[in-house]
Design a protein around this motif. Structure first.
Motif, PDB file in Angstrom:
ATOM      1  N   ALA A  18       0.831  -1.202   0.000  1.00 42.40           N
ATOM      2  CA  ALA A  18       0.000   0.000   0.000  1.00 42.40           C
ATOM      3  C   ALA A  18       0.868   1.255   0.000  1.00 42.40           C
ATOM      4  N   LEU A  19       1.950   1.251   0.774  1.00 43.37           N
ATOM      5  CA  LEU A  19       2.847   2.408   0.814  1.00 43.37           C
ATOM      6  C   LEU A  19       3.531   2.615  -0.533  1.00 43.37           C
ATOM      7  N   ALA A  20       3.939   1.531  -1.166  1.00 43.16           N
ATOM      8  CA  ALA A  20       4.585   1.642  -2.472  1.00 43.16           C
ATOM      9  C   ALA A  20       3.617   2.218  -3.499  1.00 43.16           C
ATOM     10  N   GLU A  21       2.377   1.782  -3.430  1.00 41.95           N
ATOM     11  CA  GLU A  21       1.385   2.300  -4.382  1.00 41.95           C
ATOM     12  C   GLU A  21       1.085   3.772  -4.127  1.00 41.95           C
ATOM     13  N   ALA A  22       1.004   4.166  -2.856  1.00 43.66           N
ATOM     14  CA  ALA A  22       0.751   5.567  -2.533  1.00 43.66           C
ATOM     15  C   ALA A  22       1.879   6.454  -3.029  1.00 43.66           C
ATOM     16  N   ALA A  23       3.121   5.984  -2.898  1.00 47.32           N
ATOM     17  CA  ALA A  23       4.271   6.766  -3.360  1.00 47.32           C
ATOM     18  C   ALA A  23       4.336   6.810  -4.876  1.00 47.32           C
ATOM     19  N   ARG A  24       3.938   5.718  -5.508  1.00 51.26           N
ATOM     20  CA  ARG A  24       4.045   5.614  -6.964  1.00 51.26           C
ATOM     21  C   ARG A  24       2.929   6.372  -7.675  1.00 51.26           C
ATOM     22  N   ALA A  25       1.726   6.344  -7.107  1.00 52.43           N
ATOM     23  CA  ALA A  25       0.575   6.947  -7.785  1.00 52.43           C
ATOM     24  C   ALA A  25      -0.264   7.733  -6.778  1.00 52.43           C
ATOM     25  N   PRO A  26       0.289   8.831  -6.245  1.00 54.12           N
ATOM     26  CA  PRO A  26      -0.444   9.574  -5.208  1.00 54.12           C
ATOM     27  C   PRO A  26      -1.710  10.239  -5.706  1.00 54.12           C
ATOM     28  N   ARG A  27      -1.840  10.432  -7.019  1.00 54.33           N
ATOM     29  CA  ARG A  27      -3.021  11.107  -7.559  1.00 54.33           C
ATOM     30  C   ARG A  27      -4.158  10.144  -7.848  1.00 54.33           C
ATOM     31  N   GLN A  28      -3.903   8.842  -7.745  1.00 52.86           N
ATOM     32  CA  GLN A  28      -4.949   7.858  -7.971  1.00 52.86           C
ATOM     33  C   GLN A  28      -5.653   7.536  -6.652  1.00 52.86           C
ATOM     34  N   ALA A  29      -6.911   7.151  -6.779  1.00 54.68           N
ATOM     35  CA  ALA A  29      -7.740   6.976  -5.593  1.00 54.68           C
ATOM     36  C   ALA A  29      -7.483   5.665  -4.861  1.00 54.68           C
ATOM     37  N   ARG A  30      -6.711   4.755  -5.461  1.00 50.40           N
ATOM     38  CA  ARG A  30      -6.594   3.435  -4.844  1.00 50.40           C
ATOM     39  C   ARG A  30      -5.945   3.513  -3.463  1.00 50.40           C
ATOM     40  N   TRP A  31      -4.930   4.370  -3.298  1.00 49.65           N
ATOM     41  CA  TRP A  31      -4.277   4.423  -1.987  1.00 49.65           C
ATOM     42  C   TRP A  31      -5.231   4.973  -0.917  1.00 49.65           C
ATOM     43  N   GLU A  32      -6.205   5.785  -1.333  1.00 50.40           N
ATOM     44  CA  GLU A  32      -7.186   6.278  -0.375  1.00 50.40           C
ATOM     45  C   GLU A  32      -8.100   5.144   0.109  1.00 50.40           C
ATOM     46  N   LEU A  33      -8.336   4.157  -0.756  1.00 48.08           N
ATOM     47  CA  LEU A  33      -9.082   2.974  -0.323  1.00 48.08           C
ATOM     48  C   LEU A  33      -8.270   2.194   0.699  1.00 48.08           C
ATOM     49  N   HIS A  34      -6.953   2.129   0.493  1.00 49.66           N
ATOM     50  CA  HIS A  34      -6.087   1.491   1.480  1.00 49.66           C
ATOM     51  C   HIS A  34      -6.131   2.251   2.807  1.00 49.66           C
ATOM     52  N   PHE A  35      -6.176   3.578   2.719  1.00 49.65           N
ATOM     53  CA  PHE A  35      -6.270   4.405   3.922  1.00 49.65           C
ATOM     54  C   PHE A  35      -7.513   4.019   4.729  1.00 49.65           C
TER      55      PHE A  35
END
Length: 215
Positions: A18-35
């Motif tokens: 999840a952290l890698a995805e947030a760093a890689r694509a901060p403008r995409q909503a997927r990391w917010e689902l992880h949040f």
């Protein structure tokens, strides 16, 4: 923070991904689902720290923080508040409305998160004084108030407010929180009392005569 994060197994793998995805694509909503789902994957005890790390990895800005705060559960809101000083927004007053909103609530978890390092730097004197009183009123330990000693030092107005609060509690027959006296000591002003001080006796006041003896 590391002490409350998962150290291995599926939870740690999920968090690392999840952290890698947030760093890689901060403008995409997927990391917010992880949040939002951090509690389910990491457990309630580690969820706040996991969410703070996700916000940091994504470099969440003021608009994202505001959206996550408004739409989030109490736990998610507390994570946003806890992360503010670690984010680019932490150097600006943009997130002050989020802190002020949390301080209007009676949720002690939110209040404790709201009076962290961000509030110590960006709340104005009036709001900060009332935040201290809010902690005392709701039972949040003043250890949660970041920068308490620095901001209380020499603040005669917060000393007055603390003294008034102590007097009101005593008048109502309620105990005065020990934290109140500690905070008042930090101001360098007179120590709060449980009641109002007696009025000073005017100089050369005539002594009262002894009452007549009864037989």
């Amino acid at each position: 923070m590391e002490r409350s994060l998962p150290q291995g197994g599926e939870a740690r793998t999920w968090l690392d991904d999840a952290l890698a995805e947030a760093a890689r694509a901060p403008r995409q909503a997927r990391w917010e689902l992880h949040f939002a789902s951090a509690g389910r994957h990491c457990g309630p005890a580690a969820a706040t720290d996991a969410r703070v790390l996700l916000l940091h990895a994504a470099g969440a800005g003021a608009a994202t923080l505001g959206r996550l705060y408004r739409q989030g559960t109490a736990a998610e809101r507390a994570a946003v508040l806890s992360a503010l000083h670690l984010l680019p927004t932490g150097g600006t007053p943009q997130a002050v409305p989020l802190v002020e909103d949390a301080l209007r609530a009676n949720d002690t978890t939110l209040i404790a998160a709201a009076v962290g390092p961000y509030a110590a730097e960006h709340l104005d004197a009036h709001a900060w004084r009332h935040a201290v009183l809010k902690c005392l009123f709701t039972g949040v330990p003043l250890d949660a108030v970041a920068g308490l000693a620095r901001r209380a030092r020499g603040d005669a107005e917060v000393a007055r407010m603390l003294g008034d609060f102590a007097a009101e509690r005593a008048a109502a027959g309620r105990p005065v929180p020990p934290d109140l006296h500690r905070a008042l000591d930090l101001t360098g002003q007179a120590r709060a009392r449980g009641d109002r001080p007696d009025p000073p006796v005017p100089p050369h006041a005539p002594e009262q005569a002894d009452p007549p003896e009864e037989f």
